[in-house]
Write a protein that holds these residues in place. Structure first.
Motif, short mmCIF file in Angstrom:
data_model
loop_
_atom_site.label_atom_id
_atom_site.label_comp_id
_atom_site.label_asym_id
_atom_site.label_seq_id
_atom_site.Cartn_x
_atom_site.Cartn_y
_atom_site.Cartn_z
N UNK A 85 8.32 -7.08 -13.93
CA UNK A 85 7.14 -7.54 -13.21
C UNK A 85 6.33 -6.38 -12.69
N UNK A 86 5.07 -6.66 -12.45
CA UNK A 86 4.15 -5.71 -11.81
C UNK A 86 3.55 -6.36 -10.58
N UNK A 87 3.14 -5.52 -9.62
CA UNK A 87 2.52 -6.03 -8.39
C UNK A 87 1.43 -5.08 -7.92
N UNK A 88 0.52 -4.76 -8.82
CA UNK A 88 -0.62 -3.87 -8.52
C UNK A 88 -0.19 -2.48 -8.06
N UNK A 89 0.97 -2.02 -8.53
CA UNK A 89 1.43 -0.68 -8.17
C UNK A 89 2.04 -0.57 -6.79
N UNK A 90 2.36 -1.69 -6.15
CA UNK A 90 2.89 -1.66 -4.78
C UNK A 90 4.36 -1.30 -4.76
N UNK A 91 4.93 -1.21 -3.56
CA UNK A 91 6.33 -0.85 -3.39
C UNK A 91 7.26 -1.86 -4.04
N UNK A 92 6.82 -3.10 -4.20
CA UNK A 92 7.67 -4.12 -4.84
C UNK A 92 8.08 -3.71 -6.24
N UNK A 93 7.25 -2.91 -6.92
CA UNK A 93 7.57 -2.47 -8.28
C UNK A 93 8.75 -1.50 -8.33
N UNK A 94 9.19 -1.03 -7.17
CA UNK A 94 10.37 -0.15 -7.11
C UNK A 94 11.65 -0.95 -6.94
N UNK A 95 11.57 -2.26 -6.93
CA UNK A 95 12.71 -3.11 -6.57
C UNK A 95 13.22 -3.92 -7.75
N UNK A 96 14.43 -4.46 -7.57
CA UNK A 96 15.05 -5.44 -8.47
C UNK A 96 15.11 -6.76 -7.69
N UNK A 97 14.66 -7.85 -8.30
CA UNK A 97 14.63 -9.14 -7.62
C UNK A 97 15.61 -10.12 -8.28
N UNK A 98 16.20 -10.96 -7.45
CA UNK A 98 17.10 -12.01 -7.95
C UNK A 98 17.09 -13.18 -6.97
N UNK A 99 17.89 -14.19 -7.28
CA UNK A 99 18.02 -15.37 -6.41
C UNK A 99 18.87 -15.00 -5.20
N UNK A 100 18.32 -15.21 -4.00
CA UNK A 100 19.05 -14.88 -2.77
C UNK A 100 20.35 -15.67 -2.67
N UNK A 101 20.36 -16.91 -3.17
CA UNK A 101 21.56 -17.74 -3.09
C UNK A 101 22.68 -17.20 -3.96
#
Length: 395
Positions: free
Chosen positions: A184-200
């Protein structure tokens, strides 16, 4: 009027004779260009980091942390507190559901692509509302992760910087194995440095029970902030810190930007002193080589002040040329260069790109002109004070 006429004539004369002094002029230009290139290059690190931390910030997006916490790592929220947050006034809603994303934040180790050394990478557990709260997040490769499964999506910047994050790869974190299914991309924001998954899914893998670490809230409007904050800070059931997303990330970027600016100040001060001495030498040489010309000008009626100003202007013009060359060189060499550094608040890596922006280029050129002004001042004074009788005998 005579002062301006003489000054203009002398400046034109000095500039026309520069080709005859191209060696010393080139030395001054490229010496100053080196200083500006280093200054702009170093400062672009801080500018790039700050831009990455704040670019996606929105005044209607709020971070909710435990009171006293200065980052997500130091915060913890219970499920009951998360529910109270969703019921607060001013929260935006979609299809009858509050746009509140309670989230988990853990650190995982991954090798850097460039060096192979391990680095701390943020892994974020989110709920479905996260993609409505952060609408800038877009899947650009693969697909979103499936809820309830050991799947992750990876920020584009993290994929560039760390090994094993391509679509189809498998990762071993916590007590689980995770499959990378999307980028994923997010306009070059800090979120692009992360890995995302289901919190549950993330919570039991790291034995987090039913807790979260923060909640990201989308307000109905930026003006709802105070009502939302007052409602939660006055509620005796919770002890929460309410902060706008823009302010949170600006605070997170302060320490590194201060360090970079401090280092840039030391480096460029030392190099700047060298450039000033270089400019002094260049202009003293130019004045000495033209001693008879200057004396002749004084003998036919030119005053000392126009001579001094003309020498100063020449030095500033050479410095401006050097500053422009250095600024353009820094832009070509550094702008967009991708790297990663540690976020001292969370002790995790943030991937970002150097940002050589127009204000930074202007700052470099202005710094060059200051160097030229200082470097040309004493030779200019000397030129204005040279005795005519002595100078006419110079060879």
């Amino acid at each position: 009027m005579r002062l301006f006429t003489q000054t203009a004539a002398l400046i034109g004369f000095n500039l026309r004779t520069l080709p005859a002094r191209k060696g010393s002029a080139a030395a001054a230009i490229f010496g100053i260009a080196g200083v500006v290139a280093v200054l702009v290059g170093v400062l672009s690190i801080g500018e790039g980091f700050k831009r990455t931390m704040t670019i996606a910030g929105s005044p209607d997006t709020i971070f909710v942390l435990r009171t006293g916490a200065d980052s997500e790592m130091a915060s913890i929220l219970s499920r009951d507190e998360a529910k109270i947050i969703t019921e607060a006034p001013g929260v935006a809603r979609a299809n009858g559901k509050a746009l509140v994303s309670p989230e988990l934040f853990v650190i995982v180790n991954l090798p850097k692509r460039s060096t192979g050394t391990d680095a701390n990478v943020p892994m974020r557990g989110v709920e479905p509302a996260a993609f409505l709260v952060r609408q800038e997040v877009k899947i650009v490769e693969g697909r979103p992760f499936a809820w309830g499964r050991n799947e992750v999506i990876v920020g584009r910047s993290a994929q560039y910087q760390f090994a094993g994050l391509d679509v189809g790869s498998e990762l071993a974190f916590g007590q689980n194995r995770w499959k990378v299914v999307g980028i994923f991309e997010s306009n070059g924001s800090i979120s692009e440095s992360e890995i995302w998954c289901d919190a549950a899914v993330l919570a039991p893998a790291y034995r987090r029970g039913s807790s979260y670490q923060n909640a990201v809230v989308k307000l109905a409007s930026p003006g709802s902030f105070q009502a939302f904050k007052d409602a939660l800070t006055s509620d005796p059931r919770v002890s929460l810190k309410i902060i706008r997303e823009t302010d949170y990330y600006a605070e997170q970027s302060k320490l590194l930007v201060r360090i970079v600016n401090f280092l840039a100040g030391i480096i460029t001060t030392l190099m700047g002193l060298g450039a000033i001495f270089g400019a002094l030498n260049t202009m003293y040489t130019a004045v000495a080589a033209r001693a008879r010309e200057i004396a002749t000008l004084e003998a036919i009626g030119f005053r000392g002040l126009p001579i001094m100003i003309s020498v100063l202007v020449e030095a500033i013009i050479l410095a401006a040329i050097g500053g422009t060359v250095g600024a353009i060189g820094a832009w070509l060499a550094f702008d967009g260069f991708r790297t990663a550094t540690i976020n001292w608040q969370t002790f995790s890596q943030v991937a970002f790109a150097f940002d050589v922006n127009p204000p930074l280029l202007l700052r470099g050129i202005v710094s060059a002109m200051v160097i030229g002004l200082i470097g040309g001042l004493f030779p200019a004074i000397r030129a204005a004070r040279m005795p005519v009788s002595v100078s006419l005998r110079e060879r």
